[in-house]
Structure formats: structure tokens, C-alpha cells
Design a protein around this motif. Structure first.
Motif, mmCIF file in Angstrom:
data_model
loop_
_atom_site.group_PDB
_atom_site.id
_atom_site.type_symbol
_atom_site.label_atom_id
_atom_site.label_comp_id
_atom_site.label_asym_id
_atom_site.label_seq_id
_atom_site.Cartn_x
_atom_site.Cartn_y
_atom_site.Cartn_z
ATOM 1 N N ALA A 181 8.406 0.797 -6.938
ATOM 2 C CA ALA A 181 7.412 -0.087 -7.549
ATOM 3 C C ALA A 181 7.991 -1.447 -7.932
ATOM 4 O O ALA A 181 7.321 -2.484 -7.781
ATOM 5 C CB ALA A 181 6.796 0.582 -8.781
ATOM 6 N N ASN A 182 9.226 -1.485 -8.411
ATOM 7 C CA ASN A 182 9.805 -2.762 -8.834
ATOM 8 C C ASN A 182 9.920 -3.757 -7.691
ATOM 9 O O ASN A 182 9.963 -4.972 -7.927
ATOM 10 C CB ASN A 182 11.178 -2.534 -9.459
ATOM 11 N N ARG A 183 9.959 -3.278 -6.461
ATOM 12 C CA ARG A 183 10.099 -4.172 -5.314
ATOM 13 C C ARG A 183 8.852 -5.016 -5.062
ATOM 14 O O ARG A 183 8.924 -6.035 -4.375
ATOM 15 C CB ARG A 183 10.423 -3.360 -4.057
ATOM 16 N N ARG A 188 0.872 -1.184 0.000
ATOM 17 C CA ARG A 188 0.000 0.000 0.000
ATOM 18 C C ARG A 188 0.897 1.219 0.000
ATOM 19 O O ARG A 188 1.969 1.220 0.623
ATOM 20 C CB ARG A 188 -0.921 -0.021 1.220
ATOM 21 N N ASP A 189 0.501 2.266 -0.689
ATOM 22 C CA ASP A 189 1.250 3.526 -0.744
ATOM 23 C C ASP A 189 2.689 3.314 -1.210
ATOM 24 O O ASP A 189 3.648 3.772 -0.572
ATOM 25 C CB ASP A 189 1.237 4.218 0.624
ATOM 26 N N VAL A 190 2.822 2.625 -2.317
ATOM 27 C CA VAL A 190 4.143 2.373 -2.896
ATOM 28 C C VAL A 190 4.527 3.555 -3.771
ATOM 29 O O VAL A 190 3.728 4.020 -4.587
ATOM 30 C CB VAL A 190 4.127 1.082 -3.751
ATOM 31 N N SER A 191 5.737 4.048 -3.623
ATOM 32 C CA SER A 191 6.198 5.123 -4.492
ATOM 33 C C SER A 191 6.592 4.557 -5.847
ATOM 34 O O SER A 191 6.885 3.362 -5.987
ATOM 35 C CB SER A 191 7.406 5.823 -3.869
ATOM 36 N N ILE A 238 1.399 1.705 -10.530
ATOM 37 C CA ILE A 238 1.449 1.037 -9.222
ATOM 38 C C ILE A 238 1.371 2.067 -8.102
ATOM 39 O O ILE A 238 0.659 1.869 -7.101
ATOM 40 C CB ILE A 238 2.714 0.173 -9.115
ATOM 41 N N ALA A 239 2.074 3.170 -8.242
ATOM 42 C CA ALA A 239 2.021 4.212 -7.217
ATOM 43 C C ALA A 239 0.604 4.766 -7.084
ATOM 44 O O ALA A 239 0.101 4.962 -5.962
ATOM 45 C CB ALA A 239 3.007 5.322 -7.555
ATOM 46 N N TYR A 240 -0.056 5.000 -8.204
ATOM 47 C CA TYR A 240 -1.401 5.576 -8.169
ATOM 48 C C TYR A 240 -2.405 4.596 -7.559
ATOM 49 O O TYR A 240 -3.164 4.956 -6.648
ATOM 50 C CB TYR A 240 -1.836 5.958 -9.581
ATOM 51 N N VAL A 241 -2.407 3.357 -8.057
ATOM 52 C CA VAL A 241 -3.382 2.376 -7.569
ATOM 53 C C VAL A 241 -3.174 2.092 -6.084
ATOM 54 O O VAL A 241 -4.127 2.031 -5.297
ATOM 55 C CB VAL A 241 -3.302 1.082 -8.397
ATOM 56 N N SER A 242 -1.919 1.914 -5.684
ATOM 57 C CA SER A 242 -1.652 1.562 -4.285
ATOM 58 C C SER A 242 -1.884 2.729 -3.343
ATOM 59 O O SER A 242 -1.905 2.553 -2.123
ATOM 60 C CB SER A 242 -0.222 1.042 -4.129
ATOM 61 N N SER A 243 -2.112 3.933 -3.876
ATOM 62 C CA SER A 243 -2.407 5.076 -3.022
ATOM 63 C C SER A 243 -3.814 5.014 -2.437
ATOM 64 O O SER A 243 -4.108 5.677 -1.441
ATOM 65 C CB SER A 243 -2.225 6.388 -3.789
#
Length: 270
Positions: free
Chosen positions: A132-134, A125-128, A219-224
Motif C-alpha cells: 500500500a505504501n507504494r 488496482r488490487d493493491v495488497s 487501500i487493499a480493500y478499496v482497490s479490490s
């Protein structure tokens, strides 16, 4: 590393695709690599002797990005979104390579949409964008099958995108892959399955470098606003050239470095 899921003697199994003296093989894994890691059983089977399944069955969701290529947005009569345009497909829509896409009675205008797919490898959650690659296990190929007429009449996309069989994925997950600039091509063939997408007519031919929002951006947007779980799949949008499929057609989506995903369209009554 290429991770595949295949029909075993009892339950579906996972394996790692490799080469054994010039013969492609699949080395069997103990359990689901999303949860059990990569642990080999010691058994190998020629790849030609197994039936590949969808490389992942999302336990939670398939997250999709609409209008993520400017030319596709234009062909659909829409503007390029300021932020990623997100919608969901149910996990029950997922099928694997070679499995049939059922043409539903409710529609008269079913379209293909070839896409790069991202498989999430860990809860996050809340990935920058920088991190994202992690959280990515790897990449595969997707086809965001869409009942275009229902998409127009319903006013929202759940039914148009959510029919059973409307999310082919495969043929495997590639863990060592750079998605920044690869070719995405969709070939439509009449009269049955083709030989890996070489026959038929090329309908889509784009590059991921034309994405409006990159994989890390998405990924950053969705996980926000949404927790991503292991096995979740993100479809990253489709290039221009989408169009209708008919019963009897086959559609092959090819992405450089990932292979080809081929499925045939059949009547819902077959």
C-alpha cells in the motif's frame, strides 16, 4: 517533504515548503507533482505571503470510511463493521484551509468530523496491504462535514456528505509521515477563525492507533473493487466526539506531524 498548492498570479501553483534562514518559504514547482514530478522553477516566496488552497483537487473521487473508530461507532449507535464501510464524497465538495464551509438551507444539524486523509499518488488496482505504501503520495488533514439530519432521513449518505464545501482538506501534503499512531484533535471555536486550533473547546481527541482498519487495510480493500487514480483522497474515519457546528463557528482539525486545518462556518447565503 511538504507539498502545498497555493494561489498564484494566474492559475493555482504547487510548491515545496521549506526553511530559508529561519523564514518559511514555498519553492515553486513546474506543474502538478502528481503528473510532472518534483521539478523546481527556482522561484521562492515567503509562505506568509501566499494563500494556501486545498493541496489536491481530486479529479475523480474522495473515498471515505465510516465507523472506523470503535468509540465513534458506539456514539452513532452502530456496530463496528466487519469490513470497511465505504462511501464517496464528490470532488466538488473539496475546499482548502481558510475557506468557508457553507451551512445549507436543507439542514439544521451540520457536524464536523476530523480525519486523517491519504492522497493516492499512482493509478492502482488490487493493491495488497503490504504494497500500500507504494501507491501513497502522502497525507493531509480532512474534515468530513456531514448534515446529520439528512443522513438519518435520506437512508443513504450522498446528500448529507456531498454538499459543496463539505470536504475541507489541507493545509499541505506530507510525504514523509507514519500514520500508525498520531493524535487527531478537533477544536470548535465560536465567533470566527482561531489561531491554529489552540482556542475554543476540544471536541475530538483520538489516535490513529485506535482505527479498526489501518491505512494499508483500507487501500487493499478499496482497490479490490475500485481503481484508484492519482489525486484520489481517502478519508480514514473519525474519532469519537463529533458534534454540531453553527454559523459563525470555526473548526480546527489538528494532526501531529501534519499541522492544522481551520475553516469557518458561514450561511449558504453569504
Amino acid at each position: 517533504m511538504r507539498i502545498a498548492r497555493f494561489a498564484g498570479e494566474d492559475d493555482p501553483q504547487f510548491g515545496v515548503i521549506g526553511d530559508d534562514n529561519g523564514v518559511q518559504t514555498i519553492a515553486h514547482l513546474k506543474g502538478d507533482p502528481l503528473y510532472a514530478g518534483i521539478e523546481l522553477t527556482g522561484q521562492k516566496t515567503p509562505l506568509a505571503d501566499v494563500r494556501l488552497l486545498a493541496p489536491v483537487i481530486p479529479r475523480s473521487k474522495v473515498v471515505c470510511v465510516g465507523r472506523n473508530y470503535a468509540k465513534h461507532a458506539a456514539e452513532m449507535g452502530g456496530e463496528v463493521p466487519v469490513e470497511p464501510l465505504i462511501f464517496l464524497k464528490p470532488n466538488t465538495s473539496v475546499i482548502g484551509p481558510g475557506e468557508p464551509i457553507f451551512y445549507p438551507d436543507q439542514s439544521n444539524d451540520v457536524h464536523f468530523e476530523g480525519e486523517l486523509a491519504v492522497v493516492i499518488g499512482r493509478i492502482c488496482r488490487d493493491v495488497s496491504a503490504e504494497d500500500a505504501n507504494r501507491v501513497i503520495l502522502g497525507y493531509t488533514i480532512g474534515n468530513d462535514v456531514t448534515a446529520r439530519d439528512l443522513q438519518a432521513t435520506d437512508g443513504q449518505w450522498a446528500r448529507a456528505k456531498g454538499f459543496d464545501t463539505f470536504c475541507p482538506l489541507g493545509p499541505w501534503i506530507e510525504t514523509d509521515f507514519d500514520p500508525a499512531d498520531v493524535r487527531v484533535r478537533t477544536v470548535l471555536s465560536s465567533g470566527g477563525l482561531d489561531s491554529g486550533g489552540q482556542a475554543g473547546e476540544t471536541k475530538q481527541d483520538g489516535r490513529t492507533s485506535d482505527m479498526v482498519f489501518t491505512v494499508p487495510d483500507i487501500i487493499a480493500y478499496v482497490s479490490s473493487f475500485m481503481t484508484l487514480l492519482p489525486g484520489d483522497v481517502i478519508l480514514t474515519g473519525t474519532p469519537e466526539g463529533v458534534g454540531p457546528m453553527e454559523v459563525g463557528d470555526s473548526v480546527s482539525v489538528s494532526i501531529d506531524g501534519l499541522g492544522t486545518l481551520t475553516n469557518q462556518v458561514v450561511s449558504a447565503h453569504d
